[in-house]
Structures are given as structure tokens and as C-alpha cells.
Design a protein around this motif. Structure first.
Motif, PDB file in Angstrom:
ATOM      1  N   MET A  26       1.122  -1.538   0.355  1.00  0.00           N
ATOM      2  CA  MET A  26      -0.341  -0.135  -0.808  1.00  0.00           C
ATOM      3  C   MET A  26       0.805   0.894  -0.097  1.00  0.00           C
ATOM      4  SD  MET A  26      -3.275   0.587   2.319  1.00  0.00           S
ATOM      5  CE  MET A  26      -2.983   1.033   3.984  1.00  0.00           C
ATOM      6  N   HIS A  27       0.366   2.038  -0.463  1.00  0.00           N
ATOM      7  CA  HIS A  27       1.109   3.462  -0.927  1.00  0.00           C
ATOM      8  C   HIS A  27       0.351   4.201  -0.124  1.00  0.00           C
ATOM      9  CE1 HIS A  27       0.294   4.809  -4.466  1.00  0.00           C
ATOM     10  NE2 HIS A  27       0.042   3.807  -4.898  1.00  0.00           N
ATOM     11  N   ASN A  28       0.675   6.047  -0.392  1.00  0.00           N
ATOM     12  CA  ASN A  28      -0.304   6.888   0.266  1.00  0.00           C
ATOM     13  C   ASN A  28       0.329   7.903  -0.392  1.00  0.00           C
ATOM     14  OD1 ASN A  28       2.578   7.847   1.752  1.00  0.00           O
ATOM     15  ND2 ASN A  28       1.473   7.363   3.582  1.00  0.00           N
ATOM     16  N   GLN A  29       0.685   8.102  -2.041  1.00  0.00           N
ATOM     17  CA  GLN A  29       2.055   9.570  -2.639  1.00  0.00           C
ATOM     18  C   GLN A  29       1.677   8.578  -3.727  1.00  0.00           C
ATOM     19  OE1 GLN A  29       5.196  11.242  -1.573  1.00  0.00           O
ATOM     20  NE2 GLN A  29       4.082  13.179  -2.511  1.00  0.00           N
ATOM     21  N   THR A  30       0.756   9.529  -4.546  1.00  0.00           N
ATOM     22  CA  THR A  30       0.958   8.769  -6.382  1.00  0.00           C
ATOM     23  C   THR A  30       2.293   8.576  -6.822  1.00  0.00           C
ATOM     24  OG1 THR A  30      -0.976  10.318  -6.659  1.00  0.00           O
ATOM     25  CG2 THR A  30       0.407   9.394  -8.644  1.00  0.00           C
ATOM     26  N   PRO A  31       2.969   8.050  -7.729  1.00  0.00           N
ATOM     27  CA  PRO A  31       4.238   7.880  -7.942  1.00  0.00           C
ATOM     28  C   PRO A  31       4.909   9.020  -8.818  1.00  0.00           C
ATOM     29  CG  PRO A  31       3.916   5.949  -8.595  1.00  0.00           C
ATOM     30  CD  PRO A  31       2.306   6.441  -7.891  1.00  0.00           C
ATOM     31  N   ILE A  32       5.840   9.572  -9.162  1.00  0.00           N
ATOM     32  CA  ILE A  32       6.257  11.201  -9.599  1.00  0.00           C
ATOM     33  C   ILE A  32       7.647  10.800 -10.333  1.00  0.00           C
ATOM     34  CG2 ILE A  32       5.142  12.838  -7.919  1.00  0.00           C
ATOM     35  CD1 ILE A  32       8.058  13.250  -6.670  1.00  0.00           C
ATOM     36  N   ALA A  33       7.810  11.089 -11.049  1.00  0.00           N
ATOM     37  CA  ALA A  33       8.783  11.168 -11.914  1.00  0.00           C
ATOM     38  C   ALA A  33       9.469  12.438 -12.111  1.00  0.00           C
ATOM     39  CB  ALA A  33       8.559  11.552 -13.644  1.00  0.00           C
ATOM     40  N   ASP A  34      11.220  11.723 -11.834  1.00  0.00           N
ATOM     41  CA  ASP A  34      12.139  12.391 -10.709  1.00  0.00           C
ATOM     42  C   ASP A  34      13.592  12.198 -11.238  1.00  0.00           C
ATOM     43  OD1 ASP A  34      13.679  13.592  -8.555  1.00  0.00           O
ATOM     44  OD2 ASP A  34      13.052  12.273  -7.175  1.00  0.00           O
ATOM     45  N   ILE A  35      14.775  12.816 -11.177  1.00  0.00           N
ATOM     46  CA  ILE A  35      15.719  12.177 -11.198  1.00  0.00           C
ATOM     47  C   ILE A  35      16.628  11.915 -10.068  1.00  0.00           C
ATOM     48  CG2 ILE A  35      18.280  13.900 -12.136  1.00  0.00           C
ATOM     49  CD1 ILE A  35      16.100  13.497 -14.595  1.00  0.00           C
ATOM     50  N   LYS A  36      17.805  10.839  -9.991  1.00  0.00           N
ATOM     51  CA  LYS A  36      18.791  10.574  -9.322  1.00  0.00           C
ATOM     52  C   LYS A  36      20.279  10.229  -9.376  1.00  0.00           C
ATOM     53  CE  LYS A  36      18.767   8.151  -5.324  1.00  0.00           C
ATOM     54  NZ  LYS A  36      19.226   8.526  -3.779  1.00  0.00           N
ATOM     55  N   ARG A  37      20.690  11.025  -8.986  1.00  0.00           N
ATOM     56  CA  ARG A  37      21.980  10.764  -9.246  1.00  0.00           C
ATOM     57  C   ARG A  37      22.810  10.204  -8.358  1.00  0.00           C
ATOM     58  NH1 ARG A  37      22.469  15.644 -12.126  1.00  0.00           N
ATOM     59  NH2 ARG A  37      24.079  15.442 -11.723  1.00  0.00           N
ATOM     60  N   LEU A  38      23.554   9.652  -9.290  1.00  0.00           N
ATOM     61  CA  LEU A  38      24.738   8.318  -8.857  1.00  0.00           C
ATOM     62  C   LEU A  38      25.860   8.373  -9.384  1.00  0.00           C
ATOM     63  CD1 LEU A  38      22.808   5.397 -10.322  1.00  0.00           C
ATOM     64  CD2 LEU A  38      22.095   6.445  -7.845  1.00  0.00           C
ATOM     65  N   PRO A  39      26.982   8.604  -8.655  1.00  0.00           N
ATOM     66  CA  PRO A  39      28.275   8.440  -9.098  1.00  0.00           C
ATOM     67  C   PRO A  39      28.444   7.313 -10.130  1.00  0.00           C
ATOM     68  CG  PRO A  39      28.030   7.096  -6.593  1.00  0.00           C
ATOM     69  CD  PRO A  39      26.860   7.924  -7.262  1.00  0.00           C
ATOM     70  N   ASN A  40      29.274   8.449 -10.583  1.00  0.00           N
ATOM     71  CA  ASN A  40      30.253   7.743 -12.146  1.00  0.00           C
ATOM     72  C   ASN A  40      31.112   7.113 -11.670  1.00  0.00           C
ATOM     73  OD1 ASN A  40      31.098   7.340 -14.373  1.00  0.00           O
ATOM     74  ND2 ASN A  40      30.812   9.063 -15.172  1.00  0.00           N
ATOM     75  N   LEU A  41      30.681   5.714 -11.764  1.00  0.00           N
ATOM     76  CA  LEU A  41      31.744   4.446 -11.211  1.00  0.00           C
ATOM     77  C   LEU A  41      32.982   3.976 -12.366  1.00  0.00           C
ATOM     78  CD1 LEU A  41      29.190   1.762  -9.838  1.00  0.00           C
ATOM     79  CD2 LEU A  41      30.130   3.319  -8.972  1.00  0.00           C
ATOM     80  N   TRP A  42      32.777   4.878 -13.196  1.00  0.00           N
ATOM     81  CA  TRP A  42      34.082   4.859 -14.351  1.00  0.00           C
ATOM     82  C   TRP A  42      34.968   6.055 -14.558  1.00  0.00           C
ATOM     83  CZ3 TRP A  42      28.906   2.181 -14.394  1.00  0.00           C
ATOM     84  CH2 TRP A  42      29.731   1.093 -14.462  1.00  0.00           C
ATOM     85  N   ALA A  43      34.991   7.278 -13.904  1.00  0.00           N
ATOM     86  CA  ALA A  43      35.286   8.507 -13.963  1.00  0.00           C
ATOM     87  C   ALA A  43      34.825   8.612 -12.327  1.00  0.00           C
ATOM     88  CB  ALA A  43      35.151   9.780 -14.835  1.00  0.00           C
ATOM     89  N   VAL A  44      35.970   8.691 -11.222  1.00  0.00           N
ATOM     90  CA  VAL A  44      35.920   8.787  -9.693  1.00  0.00           C
ATOM     91  C   VAL A  44      36.448  10.230  -9.528  1.00  0.00           C
ATOM     92  CG1 VAL A  44      36.703   8.506  -7.598  1.00  0.00           C
ATOM     93  CG2 VAL A  44      35.815   6.466  -9.472  1.00  0.00           C
ATOM     94  N   GLY A  45      35.318  10.907  -9.447  1.00  0.00           N
ATOM     95  CA  GLY A  45      36.084  12.394  -8.448  1.00  0.00           C
ATOM     96  C   GLY A  45      35.107  13.145  -9.719  1.00  0.00           C
ATOM     97  N   THR A  46      34.765  12.663 -11.035  1.00  0.00           N
ATOM     98  CA  THR A  46      33.935  13.233 -11.175  1.00  0.00           C
ATOM     99  C   THR A  46      32.479  13.764 -11.685  1.00  0.00           C
ATOM    100  OG1 THR A  46      33.701  11.959 -13.367  1.00  0.00           O
ATOM    101  CG2 THR A  46      35.470  12.153 -13.273  1.00  0.00           C
ATOM    102  N   GLN A  47      31.936  14.438 -12.811  1.00  0.00           N
ATOM    103  CA  GLN A  47      30.137  14.963 -11.676  1.00  0.00           C
ATOM    104  C   GLN A  47      29.291  13.621 -11.874  1.00  0.00           C
ATOM    105  OE1 GLN A  47      28.844  17.828 -14.676  1.00  0.00           O
ATOM    106  NE2 GLN A  47      26.751  18.063 -12.435  1.00  0.00           N
ATOM    107  N   SER A  48      28.474  13.711 -10.875  1.00  0.00           N
ATOM    108  CA  SER A  48      27.584  12.635 -10.871  1.00  0.00           C
ATOM    109  C   SER A  48      26.787  12.475 -12.358  1.00  0.00           C
ATOM    110  CB  SER A  48      26.881  12.483  -9.824  1.00  0.00           C
ATOM    111  OG  SER A  48      25.983  13.115  -8.719  1.00  0.00           O
ATOM    112  N   LEU A  49      26.286  10.693 -12.031  1.00  0.00           N
ATOM    113  CA  LEU A  49      25.552  10.756 -13.306  1.00  0.00           C
ATOM    114  C   LEU A  49      23.645  11.164 -12.921  1.00  0.00           C
ATOM    115  CD1 LEU A  49      26.688   7.916 -14.532  1.00  0.00           C
ATOM    116  CD2 LEU A  49      27.148   9.418 -15.596  1.00  0.00           C
ATOM    117  N   ALA A  50      23.045  11.425 -13.628  1.00  0.00           N
ATOM    118  CA  ALA A  50      21.596  12.123 -13.479  1.00  0.00           C
ATOM    119  C   ALA A  50      20.671  10.812 -14.317  1.00  0.00           C
ATOM    120  CB  ALA A  50      21.091  13.679 -13.939  1.00  0.00           C
ATOM    121  N   LEU A  51      20.246  10.302 -12.891  1.00  0.00           N
ATOM    122  CA  LEU A  51      18.848   9.251 -13.835  1.00  0.00           C
ATOM    123  C   LEU A  51      18.077   9.483 -14.388  1.00  0.00           C
ATOM    124  CD1 LEU A  51      21.792   6.363 -13.028  1.00  0.00           C
ATOM    125  CD2 LEU A  51      22.042   7.572 -15.121  1.00  0.00           C
ATOM    126  N   PRO A  52      16.711   9.420 -15.295  1.00  0.00           N
ATOM    127  CA  PRO A  52      15.662   9.216 -14.510  1.00  0.00           C
ATOM    128  C   PRO A  52      14.851   8.644 -14.049  1.00  0.00           C
ATOM    129  CG  PRO A  52      15.995   8.688 -17.037  1.00  0.00           C
ATOM    130  CD  PRO A  52      17.684   9.067 -16.839  1.00  0.00           C
TER     131      PRO A  52
END
Length: 93
Positions: free
Chosen positions: A1-27
Motif C-alpha cells: 500500500m502506498h500513500n502518494q502518487t509515484p512521480i517522475a524524478d532524477i536520481k544522481r548516482l556516482p560515475n563509477l567509471w570516472a571517480v571524482g567527476t560529476q555524478s550521473l543524472a538518471l531518470p
């Protein structure tokens, strides 16, 4: 059971192939289940695999990394507060 409608978002994850670079913005789609938040990735960048995320995803490893946030610093709280404040303005309060 959930109490909020799912929403489109952006999740930022570290770039595992280029440590120290900008994180990846994933839909993602963000699901909120009464205190538990699940981010469902829409797609991964070319060359990436969910297996590379290890214990950041359910089932990737025997252990799982979970982040926690106090409610008063959470997205849920900020969203609820914005709705209440907007309602108060509309109602003249």
C-alpha cells in the motif's frame, strides 16, 4: 500500500567509471510507501549495468546500503509544508 502518487524524478548516482567527476543524472520514478522510498530507474547510461551498482540496489549483493533522512529534512516534509503554505495563502491565512 502506498500513500502518494509515484512521480517522475532524477536520481544522481556516482560515475563509477570516472571517480571524482560529476555524478550521473538518471531518470527515475519515485515511489513512496509510508516511510520507504523506492527509486525505479527508467534507463541506465550506455555501458552501465545494474550489476555495477552492487549494494546500492535491492538484490545486487547480500548487503544493502540504505540512506536515511530525519523527517523534518525530508522531501516528504518539504512537499507537505509547501502544500499547506499554498493552501493557507489561497484561504487567506
Amino acid at each position: 500500500m502506498h500513500n502518494q502518487t509515484p512521480i517522475a524524478d532524477i536520481k544522481r548516482l556516482p560515475n563509477l567509471w570516472a571517480v571524482g567527476t560529476q555524478s550521473l543524472a538518471l531518470p527515475t520514478y519515485r515511489f513512496y510507501f509510508d516511510g520507504l522510498i523506492a527509486h525505479i530507474l527508467v534507463c541506465l547510461p550506455k555501458g552501465h549495468s545494474a550489476a555495477h551498482l552492487g549494494n546500492l540496489i535491492v538484490g545486487g549483493e547480500k548487503s544493502l546500503v540504505l540512506s536515511t533522512v530525519p523527517f523534518d529534512n525530508s522531501w516528504q516534509y518539504m512537499n507537505m509544508r509547501a502544500v499547506i503554505e499554498k493552501h493557507a495563502i489561497v484561504m487567506g491565512g
